[in-house]
Scaffold this motif. Structure first.
Motif, PDB file in Angstrom:
ATOM      1  N   PRO A 124     -15.994  45.235  22.016  1.00 32.99           N
ATOM      2  CA  PRO A 124     -14.658  44.430  21.790  1.00 32.99           C
ATOM      3  C   PRO A 124     -15.113  42.821  21.418  1.00 32.99           C
ATOM      4  CG  PRO A 124     -14.938  45.001  24.047  1.00 32.99           C
ATOM      5  CD  PRO A 124     -16.157  45.707  23.310  1.00 32.99           C
ATOM      6  N   LEU A 125     -14.234  42.296  20.776  1.00 33.43           N
ATOM      7  CA  LEU A 125     -14.326  40.762  20.286  1.00 33.43           C
ATOM      8  C   LEU A 125     -14.211  39.903  21.661  1.00 33.43           C
ATOM      9  CD1 LEU A 125     -12.308  40.787  16.939  1.00 33.43           C
ATOM     10  CD2 LEU A 125     -14.659  40.479  17.188  1.00 33.43           C
ATOM     11  N   ASN A 126     -13.689  40.419  22.687  1.00 39.10           N
ATOM     12  CA  ASN A 126     -13.438  39.501  23.624  1.00 39.10           C
ATOM     13  C   ASN A 126     -15.013  38.970  24.296  1.00 39.10           C
ATOM     14  OD1 ASN A 126     -13.800  41.683  25.304  1.00 39.10           O
ATOM     15  ND2 ASN A 126     -11.716  42.008  25.935  1.00 39.10           N
ATOM     16  N   TRP A 127     -15.846  39.731  23.888  1.00 40.56           N
ATOM     17  CA  TRP A 127     -17.182  39.184  24.441  1.00 40.56           C
ATOM     18  C   TRP A 127     -17.466  37.809  23.915  1.00 40.56           C
ATOM     19  CZ3 TRP A 127     -21.242  40.751  27.523  1.00 40.56           C
ATOM     20  CH2 TRP A 127     -21.030  42.177  27.994  1.00 40.56           C
ATOM     21  N   LEU A 128     -16.614  37.275  22.825  1.00 42.26           N
ATOM     22  CA  LEU A 128     -16.776  36.051  22.386  1.00 42.26           C
ATOM     23  C   LEU A 128     -15.931  35.071  22.876  1.00 42.26           C
ATOM     24  CD1 LEU A 128     -16.912  37.254  18.639  1.00 42.26           C
ATOM     25  CD2 LEU A 128     -18.809  35.876  19.488  1.00 42.26           C
ATOM     26  N   ASP A 129     -14.967  35.441  23.681  1.00 37.09           N
ATOM     27  CA  ASP A 129     -14.177  34.480  24.057  1.00 37.09           C
ATOM     28  C   ASP A 129     -14.823  33.320  24.925  1.00 37.09           C
ATOM     29  OD1 ASP A 129     -12.075  35.991  22.703  1.00 37.09           O
ATOM     30  OD2 ASP A 129     -11.083  36.512  24.612  1.00 37.09           O
ATOM     31  N   HIS A 130     -15.443  33.618  25.769  1.00 33.82           N
ATOM     32  CA  HIS A 130     -15.880  32.370  26.706  1.00 33.82           C
ATOM     33  C   HIS A 130     -17.274  31.854  25.902  1.00 33.82           C
ATOM     34  CE1 HIS A 130     -12.794  33.017  29.627  1.00 33.82           C
ATOM     35  NE2 HIS A 130     -13.041  34.271  29.413  1.00 33.82           N
ATOM     36  N   LEU A 131     -17.808  32.340  24.826  1.00 33.21           N
ATOM     37  CA  LEU A 131     -19.158  31.815  24.623  1.00 33.21           C
ATOM     38  C   LEU A 131     -18.916  31.157  23.193  1.00 33.21           C
ATOM     39  CD1 LEU A 131     -20.904  34.955  25.335  1.00 33.21           C
ATOM     40  CD2 LEU A 131     -21.211  32.750  26.476  1.00 33.21           C
ATOM     41  N   ALA A 132     -17.558  31.354  22.453  1.00 39.15           N
ATOM     42  CA  ALA A 132     -17.476  30.917  20.858  1.00 39.15           C
ATOM     43  C   ALA A 132     -17.837  29.450  20.794  1.00 39.15           C
ATOM     44  CB  ALA A 132     -16.072  31.290  20.723  1.00 39.15           C
ATOM     45  N   HIS A 133     -17.331  28.454  21.874  1.00 37.39           N
ATOM     46  CA  HIS A 133     -17.649  27.043  21.706  1.00 37.39           C
ATOM     47  C   HIS A 133     -19.269  26.694  21.774  1.00 37.39           C
ATOM     48  CE1 HIS A 133     -13.578  25.848  21.062  1.00 37.39           C
ATOM     49  NE2 HIS A 133     -13.288  26.715  21.981  1.00 37.39           N
ATOM     50  N   ASP A 134     -20.023  27.827  22.283  1.00 37.55           N
ATOM     51  CA  ASP A 134     -21.475  27.589  22.634  1.00 37.55           C
ATOM     52  C   ASP A 134     -22.451  28.092  21.362  1.00 37.55           C
ATOM     53  OD1 ASP A 134     -21.765  26.531  25.326  1.00 37.55           O
ATOM     54  OD2 ASP A 134     -20.184  28.363  25.565  1.00 37.55           O
ATOM     55  N   LEU A 135     -21.650  28.774  20.727  1.00 37.92           N
ATOM     56  CA  LEU A 135     -22.408  29.472  19.258  1.00 37.92           C
ATOM     57  C   LEU A 135     -22.235  28.812  18.056  1.00 37.92           C
ATOM     58  CD1 LEU A 135     -20.890  33.169  20.374  1.00 37.92           C
ATOM     59  CD2 LEU A 135     -23.431  32.635  20.354  1.00 37.92           C
ATOM     60  N   ASP A 136     -23.066  29.349  17.132  1.00 42.13           N
ATOM     61  CA  ASP A 136     -23.089  28.871  15.938  1.00 42.13           C
ATOM     62  C   ASP A 136     -22.470  30.047  15.032  1.00 42.13           C
ATOM     63  OD1 ASP A 136     -24.498  26.346  15.987  1.00 42.13           O
ATOM     64  OD2 ASP A 136     -25.926  27.600  16.838  1.00 42.13           O
ATOM     65  N   LEU A 137     -22.729  31.105  15.445  1.00 40.77           N
ATOM     66  CA  LEU A 137     -22.551  32.440  14.455  1.00 40.77           C
ATOM     67  C   LEU A 137     -21.934  33.670  15.167  1.00 40.77           C
ATOM     68  CD1 LEU A 137     -24.594  33.596  11.444  1.00 40.77           C
ATOM     69  CD2 LEU A 137     -24.398  34.925  13.412  1.00 40.77           C
ATOM     70  N   ALA A 138     -21.047  34.387  14.800  1.00 41.90           N
ATOM     71  CA  ALA A 138     -20.755  35.860  15.179  1.00 41.90           C
ATOM     72  C   ALA A 138     -21.053  36.742  14.242  1.00 41.90           C
ATOM     73  CB  ALA A 138     -19.289  35.813  15.524  1.00 41.90           C
ATOM     74  N   LEU A 139     -22.017  37.610  14.716  1.00 39.68           N
ATOM     75  CA  LEU A 139     -22.483  38.751  13.765  1.00 39.68           C
ATOM     76  C   LEU A 139     -21.698  40.109  13.884  1.00 39.68           C
ATOM     77  CD1 LEU A 139     -26.281  39.675  13.430  1.00 39.68           C
ATOM     78  CD2 LEU A 139     -24.468  41.165  13.198  1.00 39.68           C
ATOM     79  N   ILE A 140     -21.077  40.298  13.126  1.00 38.70           N
ATOM     80  CA  ILE A 140     -20.290  41.569  12.912  1.00 38.70           C
ATOM     81  C   ILE A 140     -20.896  42.761  12.470  1.00 38.70           C
ATOM     82  CG2 ILE A 140     -18.052  42.637  12.690  1.00 38.70           C
ATOM     83  CD1 ILE A 140     -18.009  40.317  14.807  1.00 38.70           C
ATOM     84  N   MET A 141     -21.298  43.642  13.360  1.00 38.96           N
ATOM     85  CA  MET A 141     -21.825  44.974  12.918  1.00 38.96           C
ATOM     86  C   MET A 141     -20.895  45.704  11.891  1.00 38.96           C
ATOM     87  SD  MET A 141     -25.248  44.414  13.410  1.00 38.96           S
ATOM     88  CE  MET A 141     -25.645  46.103  12.893  1.00 38.96           C
TER      89      MET A 141
END
Ligand SMILES: O=C(CO)[C@@H](O)[C@H](O)COP(=O)(O)O
Ligand SMILES: [Co+2]
Length: 225
Positions: A124-141
């Motif tokens: 699920p995408l919610n893995w990204l919720d609390h990390l989005a501001h720390d990341l440069d990229l989201a890789l969607i398989m």
């Protein structure tokens, strides 16, 4: 659609490994923006590909290439640092196998590299919720990780659309990379949904002419505006 720069990233998993540096140079000459390097350990995914010595060798052979390293491994926390030091410009890992994804992201960033989080078709995408501001990229398989040349999973387009909206709501401006089964036939809808980094392995290395293959993906993606 996203205003983020469109980048085409050939996956070297589909290259001829006996001539790897030459193959990488050839796709760069043909217009590739990044080189996507798939690292697999035979545990997290049922396949073994390449490791640190190959990333080090590519860094030496291609000092100006942008190495986008996709870790499909158990214990990424132990390896994000070594891959960043080996010469990766961006290191992505899958969060399910990380004990401390936030710490792993900051290990990568402390070494001056970009950090990405990889989301499987069933993750699920919610893995990204609390990390989005720390990341440069989201890789969607857009395939299950492990192999090149698999069929694109169509519901990925909707997932990218949802991610684009979610990131906007969070006020997080990330690159969105899509990986697996990308070709000229789906590039426009992926770009329209919000992806700006398109990984393509078999669609580039399996084509008789790398420049025509990369141009075709770029042209189709550019139709999104
Ligand atoms: O990470 C992966 C597969 O696990 C990808 O990077 C593929 O290697 C892309 O290859 P194609 O689906 O474009 O052939
Ligand atoms: Co990949």
């Amino acid at each position: 659609m996203t205003t983020r720069q469109l980048r085409i990233a050939p996956s070297i998993l589909s290259a001829d490994f006996a001539h790897l540096a030459d193959q990488c140079q050839a796709v760069i000459d043909a217009g590739a923006d990044w080189l996507h390097v798939d690292v697999m350990d035979g545990h997290y995914v049922p396949n073994i590909t390449i490791g640190l010595p190959v990333v080090e060798a590519l860094r030496q052979a291609l000092p100006d290439a942008f190495l986008d390293v996709h870790l499909m491994i158990d214990n990424p926390d132990d390896f994000v640092g070594p891959f960043a030091r080996a010469g990766a410009d961006l290191v992505s890992f899958h969060p399910e196998t990380s004990r401390h994804p936030h710490r792993a992201i900051h290990t990568i960033k402390a070494l001056g590299k970009k950090a990405g989080l990889a989301i499987n078709p069933g993750t699920p995408l919610n893995w990204l919720d609390h990390l989005a501001h720390d990341l440069d990229l989201a890789l969607i398989m857009s395939v299950n990780p492990g192999f090149g040349g698999q069929a694109f999973i169509p519901h990925t387009v909707d997932k990218i659309r949802q991610l684009t909206a979610r990131l906007e709501a969070l006020g997080a401006d990330l690159d969105i990379e899509v990986d697996g089964g990308v070709s000229p036939s789906n590039a426009e809808q992926l770009r329209r949904a919000g992806a700006n980094v398109l990984v393509a392995g078999s669609a580039v290395f399996g084509a008789p002419n790398y420049k025509q293959a990369i141009d075709a993906i770029r042209q189709q993606a550019s139709l999104a505006g």
